[in-house]
Design an enzyme around this catalytic site. Structure first.
Site, PDB file in Angstrom:
ATOM      1  N   CYS A 150      -1.276   2.768  -7.434  1.00  0.00           N
ATOM      2  CA  CYS A 150      -2.088   2.256  -6.327  1.00  0.00           C
ATOM      3  C   CYS A 150      -2.261   0.766  -6.578  1.00  0.00           C
ATOM      4  CB  CYS A 150      -3.444   2.968  -6.280  1.00  0.00           C
ATOM      5  SG  CYS A 150      -4.638   2.233  -5.119  1.00  0.00           S
ATOM      6  N   CYS A 197       0.868  -1.184   0.000  1.00  0.00           N
ATOM      7  CA  CYS A 197       0.000   0.000   0.000  1.00  0.00           C
ATOM      8  C   CYS A 197       0.895   1.220   0.000  1.00  0.00           C
ATOM      9  CB  CYS A 197      -0.897  -0.007   1.242  1.00  0.00           C
ATOM     10  SG  CYS A 197      -1.806   1.535   1.532  1.00  0.00           S
TER      11      CYS A 197
END
Length: 277
Positions: A181, A74
């Site tokens: 992402c 992440c």
């Protein structure tokens, strides 16, 4: 081998699938955080606290043998929480973060675009990465409004709308697109189709998985098994904000999720999706 992956939701699946493909014998502890998702809207201190909570929960679930590595697939948690995670777990347990693949994309030649969340697109962190690794290359930051949330929902219409919006903001001469992402990895085929196949996609999942296995081998001073770990089926355990859980049903909408569910159905299971908080 016991590896924890810490993220707010199913964005971790591409990295988990890459780890499972490389070492199917590894036990994976998927520490998701549906109670506090999404992390991108939270303060740095909140993100640090949630990342630490997830890693600690996974360590507890691993039992007496503990973890061999903590992976943070992440970008938001890597930006804010790596220092604190490393202070707590290293040197005994390597902590591996995720950085958008701007360097290899720029090295392949520009112009390039960097698809990321609105918050990441505006961040000094991403600007520094571009300045450091893409000097002299034409870079277009693209704020992908709602794409991570659409992927988390596994709603095809929302995904297509969000992908189309970002594709419209991507210049036609772009040769490479960085998926900044980890959620975006799960819909890479849709992204490629929306771009007309004109751009190569660059993701971090494979590199993160490879770095994790190198760090584990170095820390343990042991090579990978001769069979590549294929004679033992690793377990997959899911934690939802610290609670033992099953794999969210939304995960099965994506090849990476199906690979993880198929790795150990009895351990992973499938559950209804929790709504983001």
């Amino acid at each position: 081998m016991r590896i924890a992956l810490v993220d707010s939701g199913i964005g971790m699946l591409s990295t988990a699938a890459a780890l499972h493909a490389a070492r199917p014998d590894a036990d994976l502890f998927l520490a998701m955080d549906p109670d506090h998702m999404p992390w991108g809207r939270r303060t740095p201190d909140e993100v640090i606290a949630r990342a630490l909570a997830g890693a600690r929960a996974a360590s507890g679930a691993a039992g007496g043998r503990g973890l061999d590595a903590v992976v943070v697939p992440c970008n938001t948690a890597s930006v804010h929480g790596l220092a604190e995670l490393r202070a707590e777990f290293e040197p005994d347990v390597p902590v591996v973060g995720t950085v958008p693949a701007i360097k290899p994309a720029a090295a392949a030649g520009g112009p390039i675009a960097v698809w990321s969340t609105v918050a990441t697109t505006r961040s000094a962190y991403q600007r520094r990465l571009i300045e450091t690794f893409a000097g002299g290359v034409d870079v277009t930051p693209v704020a992908c409004v709602g794409l991570a949330e659409a992927v988390e929902s596994a709603d095809p219409r929302l995904i297509d709308d969000a992908v189309a919006y970002a594709a419209d903001l991507t210049p036609g001469d772009v040769r490479g697109v960085v998926l900044g992402c980890t959620h975006y990895d799960l819909v890479d085929e849709r992204i490629s189709a929306a771009l007309g196949g004109r751009a190569e996609l660059f993701t971090a999942a494979g590199a993160v998985a490879a770095q994790t296995l190198r760090r584990v081998a170095d820390a343990a001073a042991r090579p990978a098994p001769a069979d590549g770990g294929r004679n033992r089926a690793g377990l997959v355990r899911v934690l939802a904000s610290g609670r033992p859980a099953r794999l969210p049903s939304a995960a099965l909408a994506y090849p990476a999720g199906r690979a993880i569910a198929g790795a150990q159905p009895a351990a992973a299971g499938v559950a209804g999706r929790s709504a983001p908080a």
